[in-house]
Design a protein around this motif. Sequence first.
Motif, PDB file in Angstrom:
ATOM      1  N   GLY A   1      14.474  -5.989  -4.117  1.00  0.00           N
ATOM      2  CA  GLY A   1      13.706  -5.405  -4.969  1.00  0.00           C
ATOM      3  C   GLY A   1      12.743  -6.284  -5.694  1.00  0.00           C
ATOM      4  O   GLY A   1      12.751  -6.403  -7.107  1.00  0.00           O
ATOM      5  N   ILE A   2      12.059  -7.213  -5.259  1.00  0.00           N
ATOM      6  CA  ILE A   2      11.207  -7.998  -5.977  1.00  0.00           C
ATOM      7  C   ILE A   2       9.866  -7.608  -5.596  1.00  0.00           C
ATOM      8  O   ILE A   2       9.506  -7.495  -4.594  1.00  0.00           O
ATOM      9  CB  ILE A   2      11.232  -9.499  -5.479  1.00  0.00           C
ATOM     10  N   PRO A   3       8.851  -7.336  -6.407  1.00  0.00           N
ATOM     11  CA  PRO A   3       7.559  -6.841  -6.179  1.00  0.00           C
ATOM     12  C   PRO A   3       6.740  -7.879  -5.911  1.00  0.00           C
ATOM     13  O   PRO A   3       7.161  -9.006  -6.116  1.00  0.00           O
ATOM     14  CB  PRO A   3       7.016  -6.193  -7.673  1.00  0.00           C
ATOM     15  N   PRO A   4       6.045  -7.709  -4.928  1.00  0.00           N
ATOM     16  CA  PRO A   4       5.414  -6.213  -4.127  1.00  0.00           C
ATOM     17  C   PRO A   4       6.109  -6.163  -2.960  1.00  0.00           C
ATOM     18  O   PRO A   4       5.478  -5.468  -2.249  1.00  0.00           O
ATOM     19  CB  PRO A   4       3.923  -6.756  -4.279  1.00  0.00           C
ATOM     20  N   PHE A   5       7.138  -6.808  -2.790  1.00  0.00           N
ATOM     21  CA  PHE A   5       7.760  -6.325  -1.266  1.00  0.00           C
ATOM     22  C   PHE A   5       8.482  -4.927  -1.509  1.00  0.00           C
ATOM     23  O   PHE A   5       8.696  -4.302  -2.467  1.00  0.00           O
ATOM     24  CB  PHE A   5       8.750  -7.423  -1.093  1.00  0.00           C
ATOM     25  N   ALA A   6       8.648  -4.581  -0.295  1.00  0.00           N
ATOM     26  CA  ALA A   6       9.004  -2.940   0.004  1.00  0.00           C
ATOM     27  C   ALA A   6       9.973  -2.362  -0.734  1.00  0.00           C
ATOM     28  O   ALA A   6       9.635  -1.710  -1.470  1.00  0.00           O
ATOM     29  CB  ALA A   6       9.750  -3.084   1.508  1.00  0.00           C
TER      30      ALA A   6
ATOM     31  N   ILE B   1       4.391  -8.309   8.071  1.00  0.00           N
ATOM     32  CA  ILE B   1       3.148  -7.483   7.663  1.00  0.00           C
ATOM     33  C   ILE B   1       3.633  -6.185   7.590  1.00  0.00           C
ATOM     34  O   ILE B   1       3.093  -5.451   6.731  1.00  0.00           O
ATOM     35  CB  ILE B   1       1.999  -7.838   8.632  1.00  0.00           C
ATOM     36  N   LEU B   2       4.314  -5.654   8.645  1.00  0.00           N
ATOM     37  CA  LEU B   2       4.602  -4.148   8.506  1.00  0.00           C
ATOM     38  C   LEU B   2       5.616  -3.864   7.290  1.00  0.00           C
ATOM     39  O   LEU B   2       5.454  -2.755   6.788  1.00  0.00           O
ATOM     40  CB  LEU B   2       5.186  -3.794   9.705  1.00  0.00           C
ATOM     41  N   SER B   3       6.217  -4.822   6.992  1.00  0.00           N
ATOM     42  CA  SER B   3       7.195  -4.488   5.808  1.00  0.00           C
ATOM     43  C   SER B   3       6.215  -4.590   4.533  1.00  0.00           C
ATOM     44  O   SER B   3       6.863  -3.997   3.553  1.00  0.00           O
ATOM     45  CB  SER B   3       8.254  -5.223   5.473  1.00  0.00           C
ATOM     46  N   LEU B   4       5.275  -5.145   4.452  1.00  0.00           N
ATOM     47  CA  LEU B   4       4.427  -5.196   3.289  1.00  0.00           C
ATOM     48  C   LEU B   4       3.419  -3.727   3.373  1.00  0.00           C
ATOM     49  O   LEU B   4       3.131  -2.951   2.240  1.00  0.00           O
ATOM     50  CB  LEU B   4       3.542  -6.278   3.135  1.00  0.00           C
ATOM     51  N   ALA B   5       3.294  -3.551   4.415  1.00  0.00           N
ATOM     52  CA  ALA B   5       2.548  -2.132   4.681  1.00  0.00           C
ATOM     53  C   ALA B   5       3.351  -0.670   4.519  1.00  0.00           C
ATOM     54  O   ALA B   5       2.923   0.295   4.304  1.00  0.00           O
ATOM     55  CB  ALA B   5       1.704  -1.968   6.174  1.00  0.00           C
ATOM     56  N   ALA B   6       4.823  -0.984   4.734  1.00  0.00           N
ATOM     57  CA  ALA B   6       5.470   0.218   4.817  1.00  0.00           C
ATOM     58  C   ALA B   6       5.458   1.133   3.516  1.00  0.00           C
ATOM     59  O   ALA B   6       5.487   2.317   3.678  1.00  0.00           O
ATOM     60  CB  ALA B   6       7.171  -0.216   5.162  1.00  0.00           C
TER      61      ALA B   6
END
Lengths: 671, 483
Positions: free
Chosen positions: B388-393, B465-470
Amino acid sequence: MILTLALVILTGVILTTLTYKNKKLCGYIAFISVLIINIIILKIVFKVFSSETPLTASFPLFSIPSIGASLLVSVDKLSAIFLALIGLVSLIATLYSIDYMEIYKKESLVRFYPILLLFIGGMLGVVCVFDLFFFFVVWEFMTLASYFLVIYEKEDPVALKAGFKYFLMTHIATALMFIAGLILQSYTGSFSFTAISEAINTVSFSNPVLLHIILALFFIGFATKAGVYPFGVWLPDAHPAAPSGISAILSGIMIKMGIYGILRIFLYILPSTSSHSLIWGEIIATFGVASALIGSFSALIQKDSKRLLAFSSIGQIGYIVLAIGIGISLLKNYPVIATISVIAGLFHMINHALFKSLLFLNAGSILYKTNTRDLNKLGGLWSAMPYTTATAVIASLSISGFPPFNGFVSKWLIYQVSILGGRGMPLYYIFGIIAIFASALTVAYLLKFLSTAFLGDLPEKMEVSLKEVTLNMNIAQYILAFLCILLGLFPLVPLSLIYLSLSGSQLGSHLLQFSYLFGNGRNGVNVLLNGNPVGIWRPLFMFFIFLICLLLVYLISKSCGSKKRAVPVWYCGEEYPVDIVRYRASSFYLPVAEVFERWFLLFPPVKGVEKPETIYKILDFDKIFYYPFFNFVVNLTERIRKIHAGIPQIYMLWQIAGIFLAILILFSFVR
Amino acid sequence: MPSLLLFLILVPAIGVILLLLLPSVFKNKSFLVSLALIIFILALMVSYLSFNKVFKFTFGNLPWISGTTNLFGALIDPLSLLMLTVVCIIGAIVVIFSTKYLDCDNKEHPVERGTAYYYIWLFLFIGSMIGIAISPNLLQFLIFWELTTLCSAALIAFYETEKGAKAGFKALLMTHAPGLFFFIAVVLLFIYTKSFEFNAIVELSPLIEIIVVLFLLISAWAKSAQVPFYTWLPDAMEAPTPISAYLHAAAMVKAGVFLIARIVVSVYQLPANIGLLIAFMSIVTMYVGLIFYFKQDDLKKLLAFSTITHLAYILLGLGLGTLGCGVALKGGLLHIICHAFAKTILFLCAGVISYLTGTRYISKLSGLSRRMPAVAFAFMVGVFAVTGIPPFACFWSKFLILTGAINMGSHLGVIFVILILAESVGSFYWFLKVAHKIFLGESKEEDMEIIVPPIFQWILIVLVILSLAAPLWGFMLLRGGVR
């Protein structure tokens, strides 16, 4: 314009990632990106200072309506000052790093410049965002980027431990801030700063104790980042571990983000009519003076050049926090002193960014050329690196508060407000005295730094061909030194700019005229209290006198016609090599070292916690229930299985028994 | 649209049948990869076509049960789209990963023969998860649920060691026995309301409603490895790592929480006690999971306990949603997709590590980032995403749950927030420590000749990349509200 900034940062990141193999090209691309960022920042600052209202922009695409968070960007004059500061120091640090990064032979640049650009972007975001949720997002992002830069030397266990401690402590602090922010959001349903203001207002009337808790959480969060004494114990490990350009940025501007947070919450959002300002101002001032004292004491006994400077940062942050605390507490009753105090704190913050970055760059230059940070092994670098020595001396004099440099003005103002502020709170007299004493300590540890590193003779083990550092690094140092002198000679310019930025704050509601506070002389500062001057400082005049004295000295020495001759040091007839008789860094201030270790437990030892085996035994559901239950069922079925004995006669017996049972049941039901 | 959905189920089925009939022919890697990509593209098309619309399509009835109402088919609404994207996208990636992972160069478990059975079970699993995601009523849900249990047990025992067989059997028992509760709940529902629909629960009398929901909860807890049924998941790590990533982090264990999500979303007024029960058990599970982190030396077991904890987060969001908090419900649902991608990154990194170094024990690994920079980068991104560290998922979903908890207005909300944040910081501390131990620090001599196969690097970068877009995708899906 915000979008252009983001775009420039993104392109910079991509280009530096692609060119990381070529060290110089990568560095120059990063430098040019930061230069373009600076130009945009200058445009923004100019625009903000020439208009009355802050510049705002909103990006509804990035909004989460269900929790009331939307990406609002608002650049008011306070943010503009911070933006300018961030831009300037990052530019100089990037310029410095272009050549400095050569000392890292094994580490790849792909982990440095792109992350540096993202870090700068994060810091710019922190001062511009006007919504608490996205503030938290950018805040943690900034911490993340700086963490990667602190652990840049990824094979050095000391650096890894430092980075880990840094990230963990700031993460815990941010989690505490989350709690405070969430509680405030539940009152109005929105995270924007205006809604948070209203929420604080509501809470201050309905539940004052809750407001104290909220303010405490915010203070702990920001103080951890700023490096105030009990919370900032990550500073002395993290700042030396990072590469020197990054140390300069960390110490120069990143810890100022904590100051920005404290200002926003306590001065801009907390209404001045509440009694909370008084109490919290005093608490902040107390932490500040503790920081100043203990930070400076700890710096006296350090042997590592960068660690000494990191403790010095803790000390100077103490000054800034002291001044801001006095300002917040005297908000209601003595607005004049409060205004001067906040302006003094902010001015010291700007000055500290300049001279502390310069000192870290100097330590970096020493590291670059001699490959060591250990002050016990250094000496006599004035002959090999004269320009670095000159800038180091200028920085040290500034930080100690010598006229006519910039540190003098801000420190003098801080002493004044703490003594004057004693009218409102007598404890501030003592704080003022402690602050002046800490200034003496500052001189002491900088004397240690300068004399062990630069003065004396070169140790024999060092290369005879030790030369000055490269041009880029020198230019970076010169610019900062020049700014130190400039701000010292013309202090009224930054003071008036800072004064303008206070218009949005709680002070701004009845902000007095600048000339009422500081006089309107062009050539100096008058500190006026109710129209009567309580302090006068004419830097240009003093500088002029100083130059005349220098000229006199030069003329006198020239007219005497005496020859200068260099002689070796006299050791009472013995001949010793330099290395044996040199007064090493560990020998400085030995009494302080002894007393200090006994009285101040700066870093309480953390005992390792053993894993409690009993909890694991209790929670081992397998052994307690599942396996026994499974075995029980299996045993049961094993026993039932014995019915199938394999002998046909037994089966016939079962069949006869079954027929009897069936007939019995049939007869009992058919009636 | 119906034809697309039909293809979506048929493609894995065809894969299964072809592999069964002619294993040596269709074991070919390009065939498998192309099947995976077809599933992926079909899922994208379905998402695009049904964005912001609810779509229901049924066919087939069992006259002796339901008369003339159709029983099987598809229901596409934001919730099922959420699950569908997770299942299909990660499924495709895992199939492609497995084509390289299950070969002789694998230092930990070299595999030379028998991979056809792996893909049979894997495609069968993908098909059944798609069936669960789009099921319009509880009967189809139950049928595909039991199928997934079967596939999971078979895949855990793939390496045919004794430990693997035992672990597979344990997983089968511990998910199937509580699955009987699901069975009884469905039967009870049908007896009292003559229908299998999700919102038929509303028509039950209060006592029967509580029994039905409780039984569904028990089976969901067992499937999603919550307290007290969590012990099968750490042992299930005997499975090949792509299976651990897919079944036991991204898809199968999500079936349990998906069941509860369907119930919470379809039934407007569940009793508040149920909500409190779900919330309380999820807090207990979170902390049980956290306590077990510190003991683990096996990287995959650590990730298994982390999965248990994050499923508890999802259930906490759902529980708070039952208590009336829409924001927490959204947060729980968003966490499904965010956690799936983040945990898959971590598991596949663990897979690459064990492939190349032959071990997955944390105490034996050190300084790997020198030879595997891409894997190190992906692992760090995974750690930050999971804690839970922004900006990650997972930051976005966790923050939504926190906001929801506080907005409930009572002191219970603040207690929840403090507990969640404490757990979050604790897991951040431990994961960062593990990442430091494995990747940073001094490299070992024997790891100096490692070369990471490029396909692994590409897969990990795509996943990052997908985890940033999720979270963006999740927000778009849930923006219109789920009810």
